[in-house]
Design a protein around this motif. Sequence first.
Motif, PDB file in Angstrom:
ATOM      1  N   ALA A 221      41.914  21.402 -56.776  1.00 39.28           N
ATOM      2  CA  ALA A 221      41.226  22.350 -57.650  1.00 39.28           C
ATOM      3  C   ALA A 221      41.752  23.780 -57.653  1.00 39.28           C
ATOM      4  CB  ALA A 221      39.743  22.360 -57.278  1.00 39.28           C
ATOM      5  N   ALA A 222      42.664  24.126 -56.731  1.00 40.58           N
ATOM      6  CA  ALA A 222      43.044  25.547 -56.612  1.00 40.58           C
ATOM      7  C   ALA A 222      43.605  26.100 -57.921  1.00 40.58           C
ATOM      8  CB  ALA A 222      44.039  25.731 -55.487  1.00 40.58           C
ATOM      9  N   GLU A 223      44.343  25.268 -58.666  1.00 46.44           N
ATOM     10  CA  GLU A 223      44.965  25.800 -59.883  1.00 46.44           C
ATOM     11  C   GLU A 223      43.972  26.024 -61.007  1.00 46.44           C
ATOM     12  OE1 GLU A 223      48.391  23.673 -61.164  1.00 46.44           O
ATOM     13  OE2 GLU A 223      49.447  24.115 -59.290  1.00 46.44           O
ATOM     14  N   ALA A 226      38.861  29.414 -60.747  1.00 44.37           N
ATOM     15  CA  ALA A 226      39.165  30.842 -60.728  1.00 44.37           C
ATOM     16  C   ALA A 226      38.418  31.528 -59.594  1.00 44.37           C
ATOM     17  CB  ALA A 226      38.779  31.442 -62.083  1.00 44.37           C
ATOM     18  N   GLU A 227      38.516  30.995 -58.376  1.00 46.45           N
ATOM     19  CA  GLU A 227      37.900  31.660 -57.221  1.00 46.45           C
ATOM     20  C   GLU A 227      38.649  31.275 -55.956  1.00 46.45           C
ATOM     21  OE1 GLU A 227      33.999  29.683 -57.644  1.00 46.45           O
ATOM     22  OE2 GLU A 227      34.236  29.097 -55.547  1.00 46.45           O
ATOM     23  N   ARG A 228      38.533  32.127 -54.932  1.00 46.54           N
ATOM     24  CA  ARG A 228      39.237  31.854 -53.677  1.00 46.54           C
ATOM     25  C   ARG A 228      38.389  30.951 -52.797  1.00 46.54           C
ATOM     26  NH1 ARG A 228      42.622  36.639 -51.682  1.00 46.54           N
ATOM     27  NH2 ARG A 228      41.684  36.139 -49.688  1.00 46.54           N
ATOM     28  N   PRO A 229      39.041  29.962 -52.173  1.00 45.49           N
ATOM     29  CA  PRO A 229      38.251  29.089 -51.292  1.00 45.49           C
ATOM     30  C   PRO A 229      37.862  29.797 -49.998  1.00 45.49           C
ATOM     31  CG  PRO A 229      40.577  28.486 -51.229  1.00 45.49           C
ATOM     32  CD  PRO A 229      40.456  29.580 -52.241  1.00 45.49           C
ATOM     33  N   ARG A 253      29.344  29.359 -49.286  1.00 43.77           N
ATOM     34  CA  ARG A 253      28.812  30.655 -48.967  1.00 43.77           C
ATOM     35  C   ARG A 253      27.624  30.973 -49.842  1.00 43.77           C
ATOM     36  NH1 ARG A 253      34.314  34.108 -48.444  1.00 43.77           N
ATOM     37  NH2 ARG A 253      34.624  33.873 -46.208  1.00 43.77           N
ATOM     38  N   TYR A 254      26.715  31.734 -49.288  1.00 46.52           N
ATOM     39  CA  TYR A 254      25.439  32.018 -49.925  1.00 46.52           C
ATOM     40  C   TYR A 254      25.614  32.575 -51.343  1.00 46.52           C
ATOM     41  CZ  TYR A 254      20.578  33.434 -49.946  1.00 46.52           C
ATOM     42  OH  TYR A 254      19.256  33.565 -50.252  1.00 46.52           O
ATOM     43  N   SER A 255      26.561  33.546 -51.475  1.00 45.60           N
ATOM     44  CA  SER A 255      26.695  34.237 -52.770  1.00 45.60           C
ATOM     45  C   SER A 255      27.214  33.307 -53.865  1.00 45.60           C
ATOM     46  CB  SER A 255      27.633  35.435 -52.628  1.00 45.60           C
ATOM     47  OG  SER A 255      28.877  34.971 -52.152  1.00 45.60           O
ATOM     48  N   SER A 256      27.963  32.275 -53.498  1.00 43.76           N
ATOM     49  CA  SER A 256      28.503  31.401 -54.547  1.00 43.76           C
ATOM     50  C   SER A 256      27.725  30.088 -54.652  1.00 43.76           C
ATOM     51  CB  SER A 256      29.987  31.110 -54.297  1.00 43.76           C
ATOM     52  OG  SER A 256      30.141  30.525 -53.031  1.00 43.76           O
ATOM     53  N   THR A 257      26.654  29.944 -53.860  1.00 41.39           N
ATOM     54  CA  THR A 257      25.872  28.708 -53.928  1.00 41.39           C
ATOM     55  C   THR A 257      24.388  29.016 -54.185  1.00 41.39           C
ATOM     56  OG1 THR A 257      25.681  28.719 -51.512  1.00 41.39           O
ATOM     57  CG2 THR A 257      27.435  27.367 -52.460  1.00 41.39           C
ATOM     58  N   ARG A 258      23.724  29.626 -53.200  1.00 43.46           N
ATOM     59  CA  ARG A 258      22.279  29.834 -53.310  1.00 43.46           C
ATOM     60  C   ARG A 258      21.923  30.785 -54.441  1.00 43.46           C
ATOM     61  NH1 ARG A 258      18.338  27.911 -53.982  1.00 43.46           N
ATOM     62  NH2 ARG A 258      16.345  28.231 -52.953  1.00 43.46           N
ATOM     63  N   LEU A 259      22.660  31.880 -54.556  1.00 46.01           N
ATOM     64  CA  LEU A 259      22.304  32.876 -55.585  1.00 46.01           C
ATOM     65  C   LEU A 259      22.419  32.291 -56.992  1.00 46.01           C
ATOM     66  CD1 LEU A 259      23.605  36.298 -54.204  1.00 46.01           C
ATOM     67  CD2 LEU A 259      21.294  35.353 -54.194  1.00 46.01           C
ATOM     68  N   PRO A 260      23.568  31.656 -57.351  1.00 40.32           N
ATOM     69  CA  PRO A 260      23.601  31.069 -58.699  1.00 40.32           C
ATOM     70  C   PRO A 260      22.511  30.014 -58.916  1.00 40.32           C
ATOM     71  CG  PRO A 260      25.777  30.976 -57.671  1.00 40.32           C
ATOM     72  CD  PRO A 260      24.855  31.544 -56.661  1.00 40.32           C
ATOM     73  N   LEU A 261      22.180  29.259 -57.850  1.00 45.66           N
ATOM     74  CA  LEU A 261      21.183  28.198 -58.021  1.00 45.66           C
ATOM     75  C   LEU A 261      19.780  28.739 -58.319  1.00 45.66           C
ATOM     76  CD1 LEU A 261      22.246  25.508 -55.399  1.00 45.66           C
ATOM     77  CD2 LEU A 261      22.169  25.265 -57.879  1.00 45.66           C
ATOM     78  N   LEU A 262      19.558  30.028 -58.040  1.00 44.98           N
ATOM     79  CA  LEU A 262      18.258  30.620 -58.370  1.00 44.98           C
ATOM     80  C   LEU A 262      18.017  30.580 -59.884  1.00 44.98           C
ATOM     81  CD1 LEU A 262      18.236  33.726 -55.991  1.00 44.98           C
ATOM     82  CD2 LEU A 262      16.919  31.624 -55.737  1.00 44.98           C
ATOM     83  N   LEU A 263      19.118  30.466 -60.646  1.00 50.01           N
ATOM     84  CA  LEU A 263      18.987  30.441 -62.110  1.00 50.01           C
ATOM     85  C   LEU A 263      18.556  29.075 -62.634  1.00 50.01           C
ATOM     86  CD1 LEU A 263      22.316  32.246 -63.100  1.00 50.01           C
ATOM     87  CD2 LEU A 263      19.986  33.141 -63.386  1.00 50.01           C
ATOM     88  N   ARG A 264      18.629  28.051 -61.764  1.00 42.37           N
ATOM     89  CA  ARG A 264      18.510  26.677 -62.258  1.00 42.37           C
ATOM     90  C   ARG A 264      17.190  26.429 -63.007  1.00 42.37           C
ATOM     91  NH1 ARG A 264      19.152  21.855 -58.100  1.00 42.37           N
ATOM     92  NH2 ARG A 264      17.545  23.158 -57.209  1.00 42.37           N
TER      93      ARG A 264
END
Length: 287
Positions: A221-223, A226-229, A253-264
Amino acid sequence: ILIPSLGLVLAFWFYSARDTFKPEMLRGKRVIVTGASTGIGEQMAYHLARMGSHVLLTARTEARLQNVVRRCLELGAASARFVSGTMEDTAFAQHVVREAQAVLGGLDMLILNHVGASYFGFFDGDVEHVRKLLEINFLSYVAMTTSALPMLKESEGSIVVVSSMAGKVGFPFTVPYSATKFALDGFFSSLRQEFAIQSINVSITLCILGFIDTERAVRAAAEVLAERPAPRDECALEILKGAALRRRELYYRYSSTRLPLLLRDCAAELLDYLVRSRYRLPATPGA
Ligand code: NDP
């Protein structure tokens, strides 16, 4: 949206900060780690070794497992062993648990982490592939949990299920994989409810991971992402902390998982759009 979201973040922060992890929590614990020959599983084995746990590792590739076991012993594991075989076969999944009973005399933590190979691309309609992936990524988790439960009840131990953002929200290009991860959430979240009803003191920690820098994930998926692992050793440690603290869910990480999921629940289409916008997509023919 901002004020309720902020309230939720503060509440979660307060909830998370209520206890602190100490490496001694895992000293002497008897732990199975699946998918331990590479990636996050391998790193979890090393952290457990440094903390002085007994580790029983499994995956298919014997040569890699031998190296991981050797390194675990150098790092200070109370004991380190492996059993090699494929999780396509539920009998093998059960055999690993029996091995823990035979060599460790019980089990404190079952870490279900292995994942079968799949493709990265539009769903190709191959139903047999979906079935095979469900066997590896889901049914073997169920089989190991079922076999391990008597030992885990006795030790009041823990089950750790390594899942993904792709098991919480629809992801393109990993349809079979996402299906198996959603299945894990359904099974283990329901099982947790039954444990509560029956006063079974076995914790279940579901780990929701973002993009991690393991060889397999970077190759796939790296290519296009559009984010750094995030680093796999840090990820592995966070999983173990969450497990030792008997967390219900762990987000890394919290910022790329939990925070976006708050929108669900309040803005699902916006979340879908944000997920799609993570990909560098080729131009669609005719578009
Ligand atoms: P890796 O591909 O690095 O490791 C997978 C492990 O599973 C290996 O030890 C592999 O060993 C083993 N495995 C594969 N097929 C089988 C099989 N048929 N039977 C038994 N073991 C098998 O994966 P990661 O470390 O990247 O992923 C670990 C977990 O984290 C997975 O559950 C994954 O879904 C999750 N995750 C990872 C993310 C990432 O970006 N890396 C993101 C979100 C979640 P062998 O080939 O020797 O059998």
